[in-house]
Design an enzyme around this catalytic site. Structure first.
Site, PDB file in Angstrom:
ATOM      1  N   HIS A  49       0.838  -1.307  -0.141  1.00 44.48           N
ATOM      2  CA  HIS A  49       0.067  -0.051  -0.183  1.00 44.48           C
ATOM      3  C   HIS A  49       0.747   1.305  -0.071  1.00 44.48           C
ATOM      4  O   HIS A  49       0.444   2.418  -0.522  1.00 44.48           O
ATOM      5  CB  HIS A  49      -0.858   0.034   1.285  1.00 44.48           C
ATOM      6  CG  HIS A  49      -2.052  -0.916   0.959  1.00 44.48           C
ATOM      7  ND1 HIS A  49      -3.552  -0.546   1.277  1.00 44.48           N
ATOM      8  CD2 HIS A  49      -2.353  -2.212   0.457  1.00 44.48           C
ATOM      9  CE1 HIS A  49      -4.213  -1.421   0.934  1.00 44.48           C
ATOM     10  NE2 HIS A  49      -3.612  -2.644   0.721  1.00 44.48           N
TER      11      HIS A  49
ATOM     12  N   ASP B 155       3.421 -20.156   0.553  1.00 38.79           N
ATOM     13  CA  ASP B 155       3.413 -21.244  -0.423  1.00 38.79           C
ATOM     14  C   ASP B 155       2.715 -20.958  -1.560  1.00 38.79           C
ATOM     15  O   ASP B 155       2.259 -20.064  -1.720  1.00 38.79           O
ATOM     16  CB  ASP B 155       3.225 -22.570   0.205  1.00 38.79           C
ATOM     17  CG  ASP B 155       1.954 -22.631   0.928  1.00 38.79           C
ATOM     18  OD1 ASP B 155       1.027 -21.769   0.550  1.00 38.79           O
ATOM     19  OD2 ASP B 155       1.766 -23.381   1.789  1.00 38.79           O
TER      20      ASP B 155
END
Length: 328
Positions: A70, A252
């Site tokens: 952000h 992952d």
């Protein structure tokens, strides 16, 4: 004549290093080792602060990563999202749920004791994002440094941040506006392999998608009851749900598996699989369709370095803040 074999991982590692050692070829002046003489312990200090925070609360890793994203997408990676104030970026609607600022504060406090006035808050945030990913199972990458802290932080500037219901065409445009391509888009959104989303930002998909009074057809019907149990129709919407079901605190590729299986939680995420523009990249991360596979961890580091050099302030621009929450 015997031909030497080439290890694919060696090639990927070389390419990553070539990308991260310096970004001067793109007109930037950040570099690995920027503080090697002025503050040689900077990476150790930031890593220690992140390790302590993630050790106490693994969910903070996603928070730190989201703060960096952000920050970079609003006026560049200049630490402006860290500033407090009644109309600062923090108060913009997309930023109200950001968390992890105290980790940056802790690292900054230690660095100001060790090497005062040297390390920017924006560089601390870039390092902390990398270290947060590593703490929850991701692969490390080298972070070019040398950013300066911005002097402007406005809530109004957060309006164009990527949103949870953006169609792929809008996502592509928003990323392209920052010099990021479609592969960067899919790779960086893959950061949703950690973190959560509030029911309020996706429950419309469960009950009344596009005004149909039906669920979003992209949702796996077997997954729908699970989401509805977590986010009942008419609920307050504050419950948070893992964006990577079954692996919310582990960095992952199961996030991409979930997209393929209709288990993307956010509409913008689900579209990465359903849209033909982005699906091939997801397939490459999964090694599907006979396409040349991509190593997510390696590509994520590469795209993070690329994102980390959006609209930099370097040299005499900006400042080195003494406290990350306020301009000097």
């Amino acid at each position: 004549m015997k031909v030497a074999s080439i290890n694919t991982m060696d090639i990927l590692t070389f390419l990553l290093l070539a990308t991260t050692l310096t970004t001067m070829t793109q007109g930037q002046v950040t570099r690995v080792g920027f503080y090697s003489t002025t503050c040689p312990r900077v990476e150790t200090i930031v890593r220690s602060a992140v390790q302590s925070a993630v050790g106490a609360d693994p969910t903070i890793a996603a928070g730190i990563l989201r703060v960096f994203f952000h920050d970079c997408f609003v006026n560049g990676c200049d630490g402006s999202v860290l500033i407090d104030g009644p109309s600062s970026e923090k108060t913009g609607p997309p930023n109200l749920s950001l968390r992890g600022f105290e980790v940056i504060d802790a690292a900054k406090s230690q660095l100001e004791t060790t090497c005062p006035g040297v390390v920017s808050c924006s560089d601390i945030l870039a390092l902390a994002a990398r270290d947060a990913v590593v703490q929850v199972g991701g692969t490390s990458w080298q972070v070019p440094l040398g950013r300066r802290d911005g002097l402007v932080s406005r809530a109004s500037d957060t309006a164009n941040l990527p949103a949870f219901n953006d169609p792929i065409s809008v996502q592509i445009r928003k990323f392209a506006d920052k010099g990021l391509n479609i592969q960067d888009l899919v790779t960086l959104v893959g950061g949703h392999t950690i973190g959560t989303g509030a029911c309020v930002v996706f429950s419309y998909r469960l009950y009344n998608f596009n005004g149909t009074n039906q669920p979003d057809p992209d949702i796996d019907p077997a997954f729908l009851p699970q989401l509805r149990a977590l986010c009942p129709n008419g609920g307050d919407g504050s419950t948070r749900v893992g964006l990577d079901t079954g692996s919310v605190n582990r960095f992952d590729t199961s996030y991409f598996t979930n997209l393929r299986n209709g288990r993307g939680v956010l509409e913008s995420d689900a579209k990465l699989w359903s849209d033909p523009t982005t699906r091939p990249i997801v397939q490459r991360f999964l090694g599907l369709s006979g396409l040349l596979g991509l190593r997510f961890n390696v590509e994520f580091g590469r795209s993070m370095v690329k994102m980390g050099n959006i609209e930099l302030k370097t040299g005499s621009q900006g400042e080195i803040r003494r406290v990350c929450r306020s301009i000097n």
